[in-house]
Design a protein around this motif. Structure first.
Motif, mmCIF file in Angstrom:
data_model
loop_
_atom_site.group_PDB
_atom_site.id
_atom_site.type_symbol
_atom_site.label_atom_id
_atom_site.label_comp_id
_atom_site.label_asym_id
_atom_site.label_seq_id
_atom_site.Cartn_x
_atom_site.Cartn_y
_atom_site.Cartn_z
ATOM 1 N N LEU A 260 32.261 20.170 21.545
ATOM 2 C CA LEU A 260 33.341 20.935 21.790
ATOM 3 C C LEU A 260 33.067 22.309 21.145
ATOM 4 C CD1 LEU A 260 34.733 18.541 18.869
ATOM 5 C CD2 LEU A 260 35.304 18.671 21.393
ATOM 6 N N GLY A 261 32.189 23.123 21.019
ATOM 7 C CA GLY A 261 31.756 24.100 20.298
ATOM 8 C C GLY A 261 30.810 25.446 22.082
ATOM 9 N N LEU A 262 30.725 24.024 22.638
ATOM 10 C CA LEU A 262 29.820 24.045 23.826
ATOM 11 C C LEU A 262 30.462 24.371 25.532
ATOM 12 C CD1 LEU A 262 26.140 24.245 22.902
ATOM 13 C CD2 LEU A 262 27.505 26.292 23.163
ATOM 14 N N GLY A 263 31.805 23.338 25.086
ATOM 15 C CA GLY A 263 32.139 22.982 26.496
ATOM 16 C C GLY A 263 31.815 22.370 27.162
ATOM 17 N N PHE A 264 31.297 21.114 26.506
ATOM 18 C CA PHE A 264 29.782 20.089 27.679
ATOM 19 C C PHE A 264 31.412 19.209 28.245
ATOM 20 C CE2 PHE A 264 26.752 17.988 24.347
ATOM 21 C CZ PHE A 264 26.226 19.614 24.238
ATOM 22 N N TRP B 152 29.147 14.604 28.094
ATOM 23 C CA TRP B 152 29.252 13.844 27.587
ATOM 24 C C TRP B 152 28.833 12.440 27.536
ATOM 25 C CZ3 TRP B 152 31.595 15.209 22.457
ATOM 26 C CH2 TRP B 152 31.848 16.872 22.188
ATOM 27 N N ALA B 153 28.497 12.053 28.967
ATOM 28 C CA ALA B 153 28.457 10.675 29.034
ATOM 29 C C ALA B 153 27.129 10.005 28.310
ATOM 30 C CB ALA B 153 28.336 10.487 30.113
ATOM 31 N N LEU B 154 26.169 11.667 28.693
ATOM 32 C CA LEU B 154 24.925 11.542 27.948
ATOM 33 C C LEU B 154 24.320 11.858 26.589
ATOM 34 C CD1 LEU B 154 22.585 14.007 30.343
ATOM 35 C CD2 LEU B 154 21.944 11.284 29.374
ATOM 36 N N VAL B 155 25.008 12.787 25.938
ATOM 37 C CA VAL B 155 25.232 12.881 24.454
ATOM 38 C C VAL B 155 25.702 11.298 24.380
ATOM 39 C CG1 VAL B 155 26.472 13.891 22.313
ATOM 40 C CG2 VAL B 155 25.394 15.100 24.178
#
Length: 115
Positions: A39-43, A48-51
């Motif tokens: 959220l902080g880095l603006g993925f 997001w899918a990878l994380v």
């Protein structure tokens, strides 16, 4: 609908039990931290899918490790080298998944910090 809910009840119970385990709770905490970083880095979408996939992989590995440890303790409560080997293998799987998540997550974060 009740039949569907009834089918998922054991799985939901398993997740609730897993969340009470200290090791699983720690992995859930790391997943939350990864989400906050995103959220902080603006993925973007693929990040997001990878994380999310890697966090789920690590948590799943930890749940399976916990289940294996409990089963081993039930089957053989006394010290046994064969049981130790089984537990070590399961813990190694968690470590492998965790290292992969850490490396990929680190690559994503570094990419954002360099920008």
């Amino acid at each position: 609908m009740r039949a569907l809910i009834k089918k998922f009840k054991p799985a939901l119970n398993g997740l609730a039990l897993a969340a009470q385990d200290r090791s699983v709770a720690i992995q859930l905490g790391f997943a939350v931290l990864a989400g906050l970083a995103g959220l902080g880095l603006g993925f973007i979408f693929w990040e997001w899918a990878l994380v999310i996939t890697l966090a789920a992989l690590v948590i799943t590995a930890e749940i399976l490790n916990t289940a294996i440890e409990r089963l081993c303790d039930f089957v053989q409560p006394k010290q046994d080298d064969r049981i130790k080997t089984i537990k070590d293998l399961a813990a190694g799987a968690v470590l492998c998944a965790s290292l992969a998540a850490l490396i990929v997550g680190g690559m994503i974060v570094i990419r954002h910090l360099i920008r």
